[in-house]
Design a protein around this motif. Structure first.
Motif, PDB file in Angstrom:
ATOM      1  N   LEU A  62     -52.584  19.314  -2.581  1.00  0.00           N
ATOM      2  CA  LEU A  62     -51.376  19.367  -1.520  1.00  0.00           C
ATOM      3  C   LEU A  62     -50.803  17.954  -1.442  1.00  0.00           C
ATOM      4  CD1 LEU A  62     -53.141  21.546   1.246  1.00  0.00           C
ATOM      5  CD2 LEU A  62     -51.357  22.253  -0.299  1.00  0.00           C
ATOM      6  N   ASP A  63     -51.712  16.825  -2.119  1.00  0.00           N
ATOM      7  CA  ASP A  63     -50.994  15.669  -1.598  1.00  0.00           C
ATOM      8  C   ASP A  63     -50.311  15.012  -2.904  1.00  0.00           C
ATOM      9  OD1 ASP A  63     -52.467  15.377   0.624  1.00  0.00           O
ATOM     10  OD2 ASP A  63     -54.370  14.622  -0.085  1.00  0.00           O
ATOM     11  N   ASP A  64     -50.142  15.742  -3.919  1.00  0.00           N
ATOM     12  CA  ASP A  64     -49.727  15.488  -5.240  1.00  0.00           C
ATOM     13  C   ASP A  64     -48.197  15.930  -5.351  1.00  0.00           C
ATOM     14  OD1 ASP A  64     -49.176  14.443  -7.920  1.00  0.00           O
ATOM     15  OD2 ASP A  64     -50.086  16.022  -8.806  1.00  0.00           O
ATOM     16  N   PHE A  65     -47.191  15.394  -4.317  1.00  0.00           N
ATOM     17  CA  PHE A  65     -45.951  16.128  -4.452  1.00  0.00           C
ATOM     18  C   PHE A  65     -45.001  14.900  -4.460  1.00  0.00           C
ATOM     19  CE2 PHE A  65     -48.121  19.186  -1.976  1.00  0.00           C
ATOM     20  CZ  PHE A  65     -47.834  20.566  -2.747  1.00  0.00           C
ATOM     21  N   GLY A  66     -45.474  13.516  -4.942  1.00  0.00           N
ATOM     22  CA  GLY A  66     -44.430  12.557  -5.039  1.00  0.00           C
ATOM     23  C   GLY A  66     -43.862  11.972  -3.813  1.00  0.00           C
ATOM     24  N   GLY A  67     -44.378  12.277  -2.702  1.00  0.00           N
ATOM     25  CA  GLY A  67     -43.909  11.792  -1.356  1.00  0.00           C
ATOM     26  C   GLY A  67     -42.960  12.489  -0.614  1.00  0.00           C
ATOM     27  N   ILE A  68     -43.046  12.562   0.651  1.00  0.00           N
ATOM     28  CA  ILE A  68     -42.339  13.249   1.591  1.00  0.00           C
ATOM     29  C   ILE A  68     -40.796  13.341   1.246  1.00  0.00           C
ATOM     30  CG2 ILE A  68     -41.901  11.524   3.355  1.00  0.00           C
ATOM     31  CD1 ILE A  68     -42.493  15.438   3.915  1.00  0.00           C
ATOM     32  N   GLY A  69     -40.332  12.085   0.892  1.00  0.00           N
ATOM     33  CA  GLY A  69     -38.933  12.002   0.477  1.00  0.00           C
ATOM     34  C   GLY A  69     -38.466  12.951  -0.612  1.00  0.00           C
ATOM     35  N   LYS A  70     -39.319  13.065  -1.615  1.00  0.00           N
ATOM     36  CA  LYS A  70     -39.213  14.012  -2.636  1.00  0.00           C
ATOM     37  C   LYS A  70     -39.005  15.430  -2.278  1.00  0.00           C
ATOM     38  CE  LYS A  70     -40.292  15.129  -7.544  1.00  0.00           C
ATOM     39  NZ  LYS A  70     -39.989  16.377  -7.176  1.00  0.00           N
ATOM     40  N   VAL A  71     -40.100  15.748  -1.340  1.00  0.00           N
ATOM     41  CA  VAL A  71     -40.134  17.036  -0.793  1.00  0.00           C
ATOM     42  C   VAL A  71     -39.086  17.396  -0.230  1.00  0.00           C
ATOM     43  CG1 VAL A  71     -41.344  18.698   0.729  1.00  0.00           C
ATOM     44  CG2 VAL A  71     -42.842  16.871  -0.661  1.00  0.00           C
ATOM     45  N   ILE A  72     -38.417  16.705   1.010  1.00  0.00           N
ATOM     46  CA  ILE A  72     -37.099  16.714   1.599  1.00  0.00           C
ATOM     47  C   ILE A  72     -35.832  17.042   0.394  1.00  0.00           C
ATOM     48  CG2 ILE A  72     -35.642  16.028   3.396  1.00  0.00           C
ATOM     49  CD1 ILE A  72     -38.059  14.721   4.737  1.00  0.00           C
ATOM     50  N   MET A  73     -35.909  16.265  -0.519  1.00  0.00           N
ATOM     51  CA  MET A  73     -34.909  16.243  -1.351  1.00  0.00           C
ATOM     52  C   MET A  73     -34.742  17.674  -2.140  1.00  0.00           C
ATOM     53  SD  MET A  73     -32.615  13.814  -0.859  1.00  0.00           S
ATOM     54  CE  MET A  73     -31.762  14.454  -2.431  1.00  0.00           C
ATOM     55  N   ASP A  74     -36.161  18.059  -2.560  1.00  0.00           N
ATOM     56  CA  ASP A  74     -36.158  19.362  -3.212  1.00  0.00           C
ATOM     57  C   ASP A  74     -35.765  20.560  -2.576  1.00  0.00           C
ATOM     58  OD1 ASP A  74     -36.949  17.833  -5.657  1.00  0.00           O
ATOM     59  OD2 ASP A  74     -38.955  18.042  -5.163  1.00  0.00           O
ATOM     60  N   ILE A  75     -35.939  20.354  -1.242  1.00  0.00           N
ATOM     61  CA  ILE A  75     -35.732  21.476  -0.274  1.00  0.00           C
ATOM     62  C   ILE A  75     -34.065  21.590  -0.075  1.00  0.00           C
ATOM     63  CG2 ILE A  75     -35.824  22.543   1.980  1.00  0.00           C
ATOM     64  CD1 ILE A  75     -38.916  21.725   1.804  1.00  0.00           C
ATOM     65  N   ALA A  76     -33.804  20.155   0.392  1.00  0.00           N
ATOM     66  CA  ALA A  76     -32.075  20.092   0.737  1.00  0.00           C
ATOM     67  C   ALA A  76     -31.406  20.750  -0.335  1.00  0.00           C
ATOM     68  CB  ALA A  76     -32.216  18.932   1.094  1.00  0.00           C
ATOM     69  N   ALA A  77     -31.738  20.490  -1.726  1.00  0.00           N
ATOM     70  CA  ALA A  77     -31.023  20.685  -2.808  1.00  0.00           C
ATOM     71  C   ALA A  77     -30.446  22.185  -2.849  1.00  0.00           C
ATOM     72  CB  ALA A  77     -31.558  20.493  -4.145  1.00  0.00           C
ATOM     73  N   PRO A  78     -31.114  23.072  -2.792  1.00  0.00           N
ATOM     74  CA  PRO A  78     -30.941  24.370  -2.776  1.00  0.00           C
ATOM     75  C   PRO A  78     -30.006  24.734  -1.302  1.00  0.00           C
ATOM     76  CG  PRO A  78     -33.100  24.421  -3.460  1.00  0.00           C
ATOM     77  CD  PRO A  78     -32.925  23.167  -2.925  1.00  0.00           C
ATOM     78  N   GLY A  79     -30.532  24.137  -0.352  1.00  0.00           N
ATOM     79  CA  GLY A  79     -29.518  24.487   1.103  1.00  0.00           C
ATOM     80  C   GLY A  79     -28.332  23.827   0.947  1.00  0.00           C
ATOM     81  N   ILE A  80     -28.097  23.025   0.225  1.00  0.00           N
ATOM     82  CA  ILE A  80     -26.750  22.424  -0.151  1.00  0.00           C
ATOM     83  C   ILE A  80     -26.143  23.609  -0.842  1.00  0.00           C
ATOM     84  CG2 ILE A  80     -25.225  21.015  -1.373  1.00  0.00           C
ATOM     85  CD1 ILE A  80     -27.453  18.566  -0.656  1.00  0.00           C
ATOM     86  N   ILE A  81     -26.735  24.208  -1.767  1.00  0.00           N
ATOM     87  CA  ILE A  81     -25.898  25.315  -2.400  1.00  0.00           C
ATOM     88  C   ILE A  81     -25.517  26.503  -1.644  1.00  0.00           C
ATOM     89  CG2 ILE A  81     -26.027  26.972  -4.336  1.00  0.00           C
ATOM     90  CD1 ILE A  81     -27.722  24.890  -5.737  1.00  0.00           C
ATOM     91  N   ILE A  82     -26.489  26.887  -0.687  1.00  0.00           N
ATOM     92  CA  ILE A  82     -26.418  27.924   0.286  1.00  0.00           C
ATOM     93  C   ILE A  82     -25.280  27.749   1.285  1.00  0.00           C
ATOM     94  CG2 ILE A  82     -27.452  29.411   2.095  1.00  0.00           C
ATOM     95  CD1 ILE A  82     -30.292  29.063   0.408  1.00  0.00           C
ATOM     96  N   VAL A  83     -25.281  26.446   1.800  1.00  0.00           N
ATOM     97  CA  VAL A  83     -24.274  25.977   2.745  1.00  0.00           C
ATOM     98  C   VAL A  83     -22.738  26.113   2.052  1.00  0.00           C
ATOM     99  CG1 VAL A  83     -23.210  24.111   3.999  1.00  0.00           C
ATOM    100  CG2 VAL A  83     -25.750  24.540   3.974  1.00  0.00           C
TER     101      VAL A  83
END
Length: 440
Positions: A219-240
């Protein structure tokens, strides 16, 4: 020389559909057999002089402007399949979902909703989730049936979640506003996804052994909370970009599809994943998929045109509306026919062949065709999972580990089929679930 018209429309109807069923059981491709039956009845019933009328009907289908949205959404799905946008979204969701019982299954469903809202393509989502989620759940020790059922059910959400290709094809054949269909499908789709989530969480709470949680190191191997947010935001931008432009009145469905493709291309370029090979493979896959849709559409348009000239639509409408039963029973009869056809035919052929006949009956009974479009999609979702020819099972089998058989897959989806039928029953008995947002 014997003319088919001597049979009358009643026996002609039985012969027409009998020929189609026999040819389907012989394994003939739907586009070819439909076109053959159309030509057989056109010449045998009216003679060769009717062919110009068929070509005009085919031209009206192919020339439909809204149809351009289909290749655009297919291209979006192909690009998403060949970049790491969906993979990174899935991994990022594990940061939140991996800490709860059944969290990986929950994140799979959430990602499935994201994928459906980005592209609206059904088979591609099942394959993608089969490659991303299924190995992860099996590696963590998830119950095999729960993991398989979650992937198949999640992939089938693309049938309903806007911008669903099923809704677009229904809107074209039923001459119904696609924007209204998208709006009407939101609540039933979220309701069904909610059923799936509650089922998984309750089962994993009652039987914790079904869904072990991931370890702290994973669970800790994600490259930081910033990367997590960006990886979720990218598809969100497409949906918007896609749904926001439609619901905001900025773009039509066709224009929004082009906007979505542009958004995916820009995002892939920013992520340095837009390579020539990716673009080439995506375009080839789009051509193959859309070629199938177009040929089925051409053949179905010709067949329905011939059948209408025979007086078939009036015959079917008169026969059904003349039944001394409640309108609800007639709707249930139609759904039974749709589910039966779903055992043998692809949803595209079912929509193009039945909706020109069913929709006038539905409106004649006083029902809203937008509501019936949602009901149709929910029926197709059931057929997408159900044996013997549920496409989801074969899509998943193509990417699943060798030890997982088709019997394993079909035996795993039954709880989710029951939830689909429950959601379908609720929408049929309470049309307001689908029409509330439209009326609002």
């Amino acid at each position: 020389m014997f003319e088919l018209s001597a049979l009358g429309v009643e026996w002609g109807t039985f012969l027409l559909f009998g020929m189609m069923i026999v040819l389907l059981m012989m394994g003939k491709p739907l586009a070819y057999l439909t076109g053959f039956v159309a030509m057989f009845f056109a010449i045998g019933w009216f003679g060769p002089n009717v062919l110009p009328l068929l070509t005009s009907r085919i031209y009206s289908f192919v020339g439909e402007y809204t149809l351009i949205a289909v290749p655009m959404f297919v291209l979006m799905a192909s690009l998403l399949d060949r970049t790491n946008i969906a993979k990174d979204l899935y991994n990022a969701m594990q940061f939140f979902g991996g800490r709860i019982k059944g969290g990986v299954a929950v994140q799979t469903l959430v990602v499935a909703v994201f994928l459906a809202a980005m592209s609206g393509i059904i088979g591609g989502e099942t394959v993608l989730l089969g490659m991303l989620a299924l190995p992860q759940m099996l590696r963590l020790g998830y119950d095999k049936k729960l993991a398989i059922g979650t992937v198949c059910a999640g992939g089938s959400l693309g049938t309903m979640v806007p911008p669903s290709i099923v809704l677009i094809i229904y809107g074209l054949t039923a001459n119904v506003s696609i924007g209204d269909l998208f709006t009407a499908a939101v609540m039933p789709a979220l309701m069904l996804a909610g059923f799936y989530l509650v089922y998984i969480l309750v089962r994993c709470h009652l039987q914790p052994s079904l869904a072990p949680t991931a370890s702290g190191d994973e669970l800790d191997d994600f490259g930081g909370i910033g990367k997590v947010i960006m990886d979720i935001a990218a598809p969100g931008i497409i949906i918007v970009f896609v749904l926001g432009s439609i619901y905001g009145g900025i773009a039509s469905v066709t224009e929004a599809a082009s906007v979505g493709v542009t958004a995916v291309l820009l995002l892939a370029a920013v992520r340095r994943e837009l390579k020539f090979s990716v673009l080439q493979e995506s375009l080839v896959q789009t051509m193959r998929t859309c070629g199938m849709i177009i040929w089925i559409g051409i053949s179905a348009s010709a067949l329905i045109g011939v059948y209408n000239l025979m007086g078939g639509s009036r015959f079917v409408q008169g026969m059904i509306l003349g039944l001394d039963v409640s309108p609800l029973l007639i709707i249930l009869l139609m759904m039974g026919i749709l589910i039966f056809l779903g055992m043998f035919m692809d949803w595209i052929g079912i929509a193009l062949l039945t909706m020109p006949i069913f929709v006038p009956i539905v409106t004649g009974l006083g029902y809203d065709p937008v509501w019936f479009g949602v009901v149709f999609c929910m029926n197709m979702q059931v057929s997408f999972l159900s044996p013997p020819f549920g496409p989801a099972a074969f899509y998943l089998k193509s990417v699943a580990p060798p030890e997982i058989t088709l019997i394993d897959i079909f035996s795993s989806v039954w709880p989710f089929i029951l939830m689909q039928l429950l959601a379908l029953a609720l929408v049929v008995l309470n049309p307001g679930i689908a029409l509330w947002l439209v009326n609002l």
